[in-house]
Design a protein around this motif. Sequence first.
Motif, mmCIF file in Angstrom:
data_model
loop_
_atom_site.group_PDB
_atom_site.id
_atom_site.type_symbol
_atom_site.label_atom_id
_atom_site.label_comp_id
_atom_site.label_asym_id
_atom_site.label_seq_id
_atom_site.Cartn_x
_atom_site.Cartn_y
_atom_site.Cartn_z
ATOM 1 N N CYS B 116 0.846 -1.201 0.000
ATOM 2 C CA CYS B 116 0.000 0.000 0.000
ATOM 3 C C CYS B 116 0.885 1.256 0.000
ATOM 4 N N PRO B 117 0.792 2.080 -1.047
ATOM 5 C CA PRO B 117 1.696 3.237 -1.108
ATOM 6 C C PRO B 117 1.340 4.342 -0.122
ATOM 7 N N CYS B 136 -7.090 5.584 1.844
ATOM 8 C CA CYS B 136 -6.881 4.708 0.674
ATOM 9 C C CYS B 136 -6.912 5.513 -0.621
ATOM 10 N N PHE B 137 -5.924 5.235 -1.494
ATOM 11 C CA PHE B 137 -5.775 5.933 -2.773
ATOM 12 C C PHE B 137 -6.602 5.235 -3.867
ATOM 13 N N GLY B 138 -6.922 3.964 -3.602
ATOM 14 C CA GLY B 138 -7.721 3.204 -4.581
ATOM 15 C C GLY B 138 -6.923 2.747 -5.782
ATOM 16 N N CYS B 139 -5.601 2.504 -5.581
ATOM 17 C CA CYS B 139 -4.761 2.121 -6.726
ATOM 18 C C CYS B 139 -4.955 0.659 -7.108
ATOM 19 N N GLY B 140 -5.442 -0.151 -6.167
ATOM 20 C CA GLY B 140 -5.699 -1.560 -6.476
ATOM 21 C C GLY B 140 -4.482 -2.460 -6.339
ATOM 22 N N TYR B 141 -3.373 -1.913 -5.820
ATOM 23 C CA TYR B 141 -2.171 -2.746 -5.672
ATOM 24 C C TYR B 141 -2.423 -3.861 -4.648
ATOM 25 N N VAL B 143 -5.204 -5.212 -4.096
ATOM 26 C CA VAL B 143 -6.134 -6.166 -4.717
ATOM 27 C C VAL B 143 -5.343 -7.225 -5.485
ATOM 28 N N VAL B 163 -12.445 2.887 -2.817
ATOM 29 C CA VAL B 163 -11.404 2.367 -1.915
ATOM 30 C C VAL B 163 -11.439 0.837 -1.893
#
Lengths: 320, 298
Positions: B116-117, B136-141, B143, B163
């Motif tokens: 998580c960045p 949460c940035f919601g980047c999906g990393y 996931v 998110v």
Amino acid sequence: MEVIAWGWEIALALFFGGLGGGAFIIAVITSIISGDKYKEIIKFGNYVGVVGAILCILFFALDAGHPERAAFLYSNLPTSMISVGSTILSIIIPLGIVYVSYHPPEALPLVQTIKKWFFWTKSFMLRRFIEAVLFFVACGLVGYTSFVLGVVWAKPFWHTPLLVIVFFSSGISTGLMAIGLLSSFLYPVVQGEHPKKVIVEVLHRLDVADAYMVVIELGAIVSYVFGMYYGIPIVAPKNPIAAASAATLLYGELSLIFWILVIVIGILTPLIGCILLAWKGRTARFIKWYPVVMAIIAICALVGGVFMRYSIVVAGQLIH
Amino acid sequence: MTELASRRSFLKACSLTTLMLLPPPLSFQSKVDIKQNLKQASILYDATKCKVCGLCFFACKTKNKLPIDENPVWTGQKLSERTWVTINIVRSGDGLTSYLRRSCMHCLDPPCLPVCPVKAIYKDDYGIVLTDYNKCFGCGYCVVACPYGARHIDKEGVVYRGVSVKCTMCEDRVKQGLKPACVTVCPFNALEFGERNEIVKKARDRVKHLESNGVKGYVFGDEDDIGNSVVYVLPEEPEELGLPTREMRIPPPVALQELLVQRGGLAIFGAAALAFLSFVLWRREMILRAKIKEIPKT
């Protein structure tokens, strides 16, 4: 098709990151090897690098659920690869813009006015220093586009060092081709026989370099996909999920994209085109077609680069 | 079809009713027991006891206010932002069928946490893996990093738009000393909740018990390094049921070191870079030599 977390936006972000980093590497190496002899390569490499890095950030932001929280992206250094990538992009974009000042787009009227303010461009040492830093950061950017996938063990298809070579060779190749595309657009614009010859010489250099890179890319991608499919130990240990992901590329739902758009259009067409151009391209009969053919193979290579990343990103997520 | 639908409706109603009619004294009683010993909250899922009734599925939906589809078939549902717990019927390689609960496994060393960045993923005081929705940035990393496919980006805005969402092990209930909703409603004791050491012991004892009766049994997620807070007792080998291998559960920082050092990635990358640099220097040398030859001798 399965619902996947990473799709087109991430594939395009990785593509533009690789393309931008590759273009910077070409620009710096050309500058170091031959000074300003091939100014067009340095100039276009720089522009493509800056635009590529900006588009990389934009596509990452486009994929994110809350891009307005981007300021916190540096919180998890050096653990999260996205934090690492954000840092690299934050360094490379301003540095690339400073480097552009050495070869500004002179056609723009404003540039002529403000050019005299670029006092730092008089320092050769500073230029070499910027180039050295840019080279390493650009290598980091191209490497990052593969490591961001490669560190994810949950997706065995991505977890191999070969992915670094695939993305690296593709990044350099697409960088060369983007510079080639811009240079070939310049051909009809320039007047006089000598400038046209210079453009063809530039295209020839790019074309020969790309032929080498495409051969490496072809070898790497074939070893990668078949290595994953058969579980060849040097690529990755045998894993049924990785094999199933490779199967989606070889004969599954992504096979058309992989064979037609990635292998035939993205790799074989540029390779054959580059060899033909290097062989016959500069003869009196064909020289006027050089930029046209170069533009076509460059577009093919760029399309192939996008679909190569898309197919790898999606294939890794389809099976879990 | 009508019968199936009515049975589902009945069970759905059962789950809702069970949740609503939880006797307060019982909840209060469990509150004291749970909170006293709890350091690492843990769930035991015993697939050999599970009857795929779907009550855990509905309890989760009700507790977390997740949308329930018309005529839901919980046995075939995949995890998504709308479904945080599901039960699948899995056919293994040798043709046997087994039941498998799918949800976040609340790993001891979660692969989603280091990637998580924005440091939005954290473990709470009870070791439950949670996401700070406001960070949460919601980047999906996370996931893609989850080996269980438990995390999803909430694109529909079911809980919090954009998110990463997943099972929270009902952390609000756990904080109050209550068991997670899914555990509370399980009528067959296939789900149990408690301190992880005890849960792991129970799982191992259960396998021993099964084996003493001539039935195969396997524990999944009981490892101390890459184990989970959700521990399974399974009638089949975990990998046969599609659960991730040990390698797939290693968190990325370790994976990066391994990729770079142990698996020769650094060597290959270094060799490629050196080869490229050598090529560039060689070309430069050739060009210089050619230039020297071109200079006319005086």
